[in-house]
Design an enzyme around this catalytic site. Structure first.
Site, PDB file in Angstrom:
ATOM      1  CG  HIS A  48      -5.223  -2.563  -0.852  1.00 19.07           C
ATOM      2  ND1 HIS A  48      -4.565  -1.870  -1.541  1.00 19.07           N
ATOM      3  CD2 HIS A  48      -4.616  -1.903   0.655  1.00 19.07           C
ATOM      4  CE1 HIS A  48      -3.726  -0.928  -1.059  1.00 19.07           C
ATOM      5  NE2 HIS A  48      -3.893  -1.077   0.255  1.00 19.07           N
ATOM      6  CG  ASP A  87      -5.922  -2.127  -4.209  1.00 18.20           C
ATOM      7  OD1 ASP A  87      -6.773  -1.764  -3.703  1.00 18.20           O
ATOM      8  OD2 ASP A  87      -4.508  -2.035  -4.154  1.00 18.20           O
ATOM      9  CB  SER A 107      -0.920  -0.028   1.153  1.00 19.78           C
ATOM     10  OG  SER A 107      -2.116   0.771   1.079  1.00 19.78           O
TER      11      SER A 107
END
Lengths: 455, 434
Positions: free
Chosen positions: B366, B331, B239
């Site tokens: 994600h 995501d 991330s």
């Protein structure tokens, strides 16, 4: 998203150099400033004592000598070690499940050789025997991969890689319960789960104390198991060097198991090693005790000493001494004590009344008990009464007295007593055949229990 | 039909393992045709209970082997050896937005695996329980050492593999949630890589965000460690941590990375100025975030479209070390896929695309985590900003595809790291112990 206040700093760009050289060329490079050490793996890394583990070395030069070494500290703080010499494969690996040891604690392809080949390290105390006292903690094994064919003492200078593995007697969720009830002294192990469970009563020999590890392992395999003390324990009555309990004690222990809410009262077996065999047979002989099966390892069908009788008399252990023999080093063998001819006739258990399957395990190199002779005696007695279908014998050449759960080292001789003088006793058993016997017999013990306690 | 309880034998092998190790669940001594439910229960550190379950019918061999037999329904279906773990979900009645994360890596995750009679869906506590075992799942292998790091005002934990070393090193970064999250670094150390979990976001006394020198300090700690090979250090980020990783890999004078792994991140960020500028940039585009029909926040549009302005993207054309991009195509939090495509294009133009490997997973979201981590499509997220901002973030992904992606990505990440940190080796030799 909420912004943070900030100050500006100048951005800078960088001219980077390449990382270091990717290849090493020519020759045998074990380690270099660029390439880190090879890798040693053990799988599973946390295992039960009777689980096999796969030990492998990776990223080594091909066709090179290496040593794999194992070290473990006992509960008493003694260091045990084993090592084996290998030559790596063309692909730079060594795999103990595939490759033969060409020297060290054992020879040939033996996946578990580093475990059953453990010996006290040089400089250790004499006459040691590896026995786990604290079953709630694991053995921690440090395994190292060393350069060349070396001995463990050369470890610091040649170590390439290491891995730590744990060996447990207790699976997660197994409960250990100390029992001091109705005079009975023991430890109960319960498997995880709702219960009730089939159960085992677990008896050991004249060494005394409270030996928990086999019971812990049975519980880890789904059986409630009760290790019972009967001699040499502070919570038992009378002097510790005598058996001060009698038939009522053993019956109480069996009933305690039957009455336990998490035990199936009609699915209880009894296992005994050494003198524990006599106790197993004697207990099973009572008309009101109905075990589902019996497992007897290297023990007598009778006794030279009496258990505590109705008038509370116990006989001295020293009466046995007339049957002791000694080798050239002064080590004592108790073997002749349990020769059928030397057992008191009235003590010989009346096996004619046996109603459940009996498995007798013989170590043919047993120097502590006359196992072969007693196995014969039991077999003959059962045959004569038309019960030979109840009898199973497992007989292992080269195995000694102490046939225990697998992948633990055998002691051919160990310290028995220190008073009045230091005395070591002979158990017998040669390293590799004894290890094979432990592995095979344990498998068969669990199958026997499965058949007779689960179905 | 009724099953005699004393017969049923349940075993899970190994009963103690690393979290990325597979296990075999075996139920034996059943009657052919017998219907049963295998149930997994885990109580996490914050007290919530998670469960998974699957329906099986014993075949003629009287055995159910979860690795070989199909689940006929439950929280997963089909043949799924590890479905009892990755399909764990909060028990009915739990609050919404939960996510399963182990913060104390020195204790194991305990999972109770049970067998119930019949095909059960709920109310397990009232059902006939036939057998039950406990399984321990560890992030730290025996012998791995956990070393808190405080020098240089770092908030970090170093995990050293067991053995003499020297070991390659790795800096491990997470995303916006901040806090010191140790589990991935602990697991990497269990695979022989000395890994430092680095918290770079939790507000420090200064109240300002850290900058490049913070990461350079962390790198130096690794480089100078007597058991770490200073010439073999990698960086791994998820991330926002992936964006930081790219930034450091390209622009930092102090860091010489052997390789970088970026999971579900982006190269999109203002490159002139401090790290803090990135926050400002995102803040400017905050109106691009949107809520779905379940009121879950989708943030991926914040950085879209991928800018053409070079000052808003890390110039990956200047990258000089191998880069692995792990992409969850679904995501919803970051525009990972679009960023990866743009990065590939930039590197092709610059002539360094031979350094790039992209693992792209359809329907993965994600939070691509170590294998068998229970899937979370959306959860409560608290940012590290002051004051903190709590929302229900939509991560994306679909249960099965995401779980497969986690398993595959982890395996390939370990191969990638070993290839670049251990030098010359044959990939075949590696897979054998994964």
């Amino acid at each position: 998203m909420i912004a943070l206040g900030g100050k500006m700093i100048p951005c800078y760009t960088v001219q980077r150099n390449l990382a270091c050289i990717q290849r090493t060329v020519g020759g045998v490079h074990w380690t270099s400033s660029c390439r880190p050490a090879p890798l040693l793996t053990a799988s599973p890394v946390c295992a039960l004592i009777d689980d096999k583990i796969s030990i492998r070395g990776h990223f080594l030069p091909p066709r090179c000598p290496v040593t794999v070494c194992a070290q473990m500290q006992s509960d008493d703080g003694d260091l045990w070690e084993a090592f084996a010499h290998f030559n790596t494969n063309l692909d730079g690996t060594v795999n103990l499940t595939r490759d033969p040891s060409v020297g060290g604690s054992y020879l040939g392809c033996e996946p578990m050789g580093l475990l059953w080949g453990l010996q006290p390290a040089p400089g250790a105390r004499e006459g040691l025997r590896l026995r786990k006292k604290k079953v709630e903690t694991p053995y921690v094994m440090l395994m190292s991969l060393l350069k060349g064919h070396v001995s463990p003492s050369e470890r610091p200078s040649t170590e390439l890689a290491a891995v730590t593995a744990e060996r447990w007697y207790m699976a997660p969720g197994v409960r250990r319960i100390e029992i001091r009830q109705k005079g009975v002294v023991g430890t109960l192990f319960l498997p995880p789960g709702p219960g009730p469970f089939p159960a085992m009563l677990d008896l050991w020999g004249m060494g005394g104390g409270l030996v928990e590890y086999r019971s812990a392992l049975f519980a880890s395999r789904g059986y409630a198991s009760f290790s019972l003390a009967y001699i040499g324990h502070k919570d038992l009555p009378g002097p510790q060097n005598r058996i001060n309990v009698g038939d009522p004690y053993f019956k109480s222990a069996f009933q305690l198991l039957q009455d336990h809410p998490q035990v199936y009262p009609d699915r209880i077996g009894i296992i005994g090693l050494s003198f524990g065999v006599y106790l197993t047979l004697r207990l099973a002989n009572h008309s009101d005790i109905k075990p589902s099966c019996l497992i007897c390892i290297n023990g007598p069908a009778g006794s030279t000493i009496k258990l505590r009788d109705a008038d509370d008399r116990t006989e001295q252990m020293e009466n046995d001494q007339k049957y002791w023999t000694y080798d050239d080093q002064g080590n004592v063998s108790f073997r002749a004590v349990s020769l059928p001819a030397n057992l008191s006739p009235e003590s010989k258990v009346k096996l004619e009344h046996l109603t459940c399957p009996l498995m007798y395990i013989v170590g043919e190199d047993d120097l502590s008990a006359s196992s072969i002779e007693n196995a014969n005696l039991i077999e003959e007695t059962l045959s004569a009464t038309g019960k030979s279908q109840l009898f199973t014998r497992l007989s292992y050449p080269g195995a000694g007295h102490l046939i225990e759960p697998p992948y633990t080292p055998n002691s051919r001789v160990s310290l028995w007593s220190v008073k009045p003088q230091k005395l070591a006793t002979l158990w017998g058993g040669h390293l590799a055949p004894h290890a094979a016997a432990q592995e095979d017999s344990w498998k068969k013990i669990l199958e026997f229990m499965e058949t007779n306690l689960r179905h | 039909m009724d099953m005699k309880q004393h017969c049923v034998k349940l075993s899970v092998q190994p009963s103690r393992g690393l979290v990325d190790e597979k296990f075999t669940v075996l139920v034996q001594n059943l009657l052919p045709g017998f219907q049963l439910t295998i149930h997994a229960l885990h109580q996490c550190e914050d007290g919530h209970s998670w469960e998974a379950f699957a329906h099986y019918t014993a075949n003629a061999t009287s055995i159910v082997n979860v690795s070989q037999d199909p689940s006929l329904g439950g929280t997963y279906s089909g043949v799924e050896p590890m479905g009892l773990l990755w399909s764990l979900r909060p028990v009915p009645g739990s609050k919404t937005g939960l996510r399963l994360r182990k913060m104390n890596v020195q204790t194991p995750m305990g999972v109770t695996i049970s067998v119930y009679q019949g095909h059960q869906k709920e109310g397990f506590l009232d059902q006939v329980l036939l057998a039950s075992v406990v399984v321990e799942r560890w992030y730290m292998a025996p012998g791995v050492r956990r070393v808190p790091i405080t020098e240089g005002r770092l908030t970090a934990t170093l995990f050293l593999p067991s053995g003499p070393g020297p070991f390659p090193g790795l800096l491990d970064l997470w995303g916006w949630g901040g806090k010191l999250v140790e589990y991935r670094a602990a697991l990497l150390a269990s695979h022989g890589i000395a890994s430092m979990a680095l918290d770079y976001l939790t507000p420090k006394e200064t109240g300002r965000m850290v900058d490049n020198d913070y990461f350079e300090t962390a790198y130096r700690v690794l480089e100078q460690h007597p058991q770490i090979l200073g010439s073999r250090i990698a960086m791994l980020g998820l991330s926002f941590g992936a964006g930081v990783t790219l930034r450091m890999a390209v622009y930092s004078k102090g860091l010489k990375l052997s390789c970088a792994v970026c999971i579900n991140g982006s190269h999109v960020q203002p490159i002139d100025g401090p790290l803090e500028q990135i926050m400002t940039y995102f803040n400017k585009n905050v109106e691009k975030t949107r809520f779905d029909e379940d009121n879950q926040l989708i943030c991926r549009d914040l950085m879209l479209p991928i800018p053409t302005d070079p000052s808003l993207k890390v110039d990956v054309g200047r990258l000089q070390c191998p880069l692995l991009l792990v992409v969850g195509e679904d995501d919803q939090n970051w525009p990972t896929y679009e960023s990866a495509m743009d990065m590939r294009e930039m590197m092709e133009r610059a002539g360094n695309s031979h350094l790039l490997t992209v693992l792209s997973y359809k329907n993965a979201g994600h939070l691509i985590q170590p294998p068998f981590t229970p899937f979370t499509r959306a959860s409560t997220f608290k940012s590290v900003t002051i004051p903190p901002f709590t929302m229900m973030a939509l991560w994306g992904g679909e249960l099965v595809a995401h779980s497969r992606a986690q398993e595959d990505a982890w395996r390939k990440t370990l191969v990638f790291l070993r290839e670049n940190l251990y030098g010359d080796m044959k990939p075949g030799a590696l897979f054998s112990n994964l």
